[in-house]
Each structure stands twice: as C-alpha cells, then as structure tokens.
Motif scaffolding. Sequence first.
Motif, PDB file in Angstrom:
ATOM      1  N   GLY A  17       0.810  -1.209   0.000  1.00 27.30           N
ATOM      2  CA  GLY A  17       0.000   0.000   0.000  1.00 27.30           C
ATOM      3  C   GLY A  17       0.846   1.264   0.000  1.00 27.30           C
ATOM      4  O   GLY A  17       0.558   2.225  -0.723  1.00 27.30           O
ATOM      5  N   LYS A  18       1.902   1.258   0.811  1.00 26.04           N
ATOM      6  CA  LYS A  18       2.796   2.417   0.840  1.00 26.04           C
ATOM      7  C   LYS A  18       3.457   2.626  -0.523  1.00 26.04           C
ATOM      8  O   LYS A  18       3.590   3.759  -0.991  1.00 26.04           O
ATOM      9  N   LYS A  20       2.282   1.708  -3.483  1.00 32.29           N
ATOM     10  CA  LYS A  20       1.266   2.229  -4.398  1.00 32.29           C
ATOM     11  C   LYS A  20       1.010   3.718  -4.147  1.00 32.29           C
ATOM     12  O   LYS A  20       0.906   4.503  -5.084  1.00 32.29           O
ATOM     13  N   ARG A  21       0.883   4.052  -2.882  1.00 29.56           N
ATOM     14  CA  ARG A  21       0.606   5.447  -2.521  1.00 29.56           C
ATOM     15  C   ARG A  21       1.715   6.365  -3.022  1.00 29.56           C
ATOM     16  O   ARG A  21       1.451   7.407  -3.632  1.00 29.56           O
ATOM     17  N   THR A  23       3.920   5.741  -5.391  1.00 31.53           N
ATOM     18  CA  THR A  23       3.937   5.734  -6.853  1.00 31.53           C
ATOM     19  C   THR A  23       2.857   6.676  -7.383  1.00 31.53           C
ATOM     20  O   THR A  23       3.090   7.439  -8.326  1.00 31.53           O
ATOM     21  N   GLN A  33      -3.009   6.686  -5.550  1.00 35.53           N
ATOM     22  CA  GLN A  33      -2.704   7.116  -4.182  1.00 35.53           C
ATOM     23  C   GLN A  33      -3.768   6.594  -3.216  1.00 35.53           C
ATOM     24  O   GLN A  33      -3.448   6.065  -2.155  1.00 35.53           O
ATOM     25  N   GLU A  35      -5.894   4.068  -3.645  1.00 38.82           N
ATOM     26  CA  GLU A  35      -5.822   2.604  -3.544  1.00 38.82           C
ATOM     27  C   GLU A  35      -4.709   2.193  -2.584  1.00 38.82           C
ATOM     28  O   GLU A  35      -4.883   1.277  -1.772  1.00 38.82           O
ATOM     29  N   GLY A  36      -3.584   2.871  -2.697  1.00 39.38           N
ATOM     30  CA  GLY A  36      -2.458   2.562  -1.826  1.00 39.38           C
ATOM     31  C   GLY A  36      -2.772   2.840  -0.371  1.00 39.38           C
ATOM     32  O   GLY A  36      -2.435   2.042   0.510  1.00 39.38           O
ATOM     33  N   GLU A  37      -3.417   3.952  -0.119  1.00 39.47           N
ATOM     34  CA  GLU A  37      -3.773   4.301   1.259  1.00 39.47           C
ATOM     35  C   GLU A  37      -4.744   3.278   1.840  1.00 39.47           C
ATOM     36  O   GLU A  37      -4.603   2.845   2.988  1.00 39.47           O
ATOM     37  N   GLN A  39      -5.102   0.111   0.916  1.00 39.27           N
ATOM     38  CA  GLN A  39      -4.385  -1.150   1.125  1.00 39.27           C
ATOM     39  C   GLN A  39      -3.504  -1.063   2.365  1.00 39.27           C
ATOM     40  O   GLN A  39      -3.407  -2.013   3.138  1.00 39.27           O
ATOM     41  N   ASN A  40      -2.891   0.097   2.574  1.00 37.56           N
ATOM     42  CA  ASN A  40      -2.067   0.304   3.760  1.00 37.56           C
ATOM     43  C   ASN A  40      -2.912   0.183   5.028  1.00 37.56           C
ATOM     44  O   ASN A  40      -2.529  -0.492   5.985  1.00 37.56           O
TER      45      ASN A  40
END
Length: 63
Positions: A17-18, A20-21, A23, A33, A35-37, A39-40
């Motif tokens: 997640g981090k 992705k965020r 990236t 961003q 999606e990454g947050e 998932q994190n």
Amino acid sequence: MTSTTDKLKGKYDETAGKAKRETGRALDDEELQGEGELQNLKGKAESLKGKTKEKLKDVIDRS
C-alpha cells in the motif's frame, strides 16, 4: 488464519500500500494514491487482528 499469518499478510499489505501510494504521488495519480492508502490501512487492520489473536491466546493459555 493464524495470528502469524494475519500479521504477515498485514505487513505485506502495509508495504504494498505504501509503495502504491508513493507511486501515485510521483505520477500525480490520485486514484492510485487512494488505492495505496486503503491497502495500507487494510494491512494495519490485519496486523492488529493478528496481534489481538496472539494476545487472546496468551490470556487463554495462562488461565
């Protein structure tokens, strides 16, 4: 799932997640961003679930 499995899956999701965020930030992609947050946060919850299971097992074992 066992507490160890929950914690490992949680750490994986936190790390992914981090990545992705960050990236998403680098590419100025708000959706990535977000999606990454998410998932994190999911990973943090999964890790907490594993820690809770572990502590509960310890309490039961001491009884």
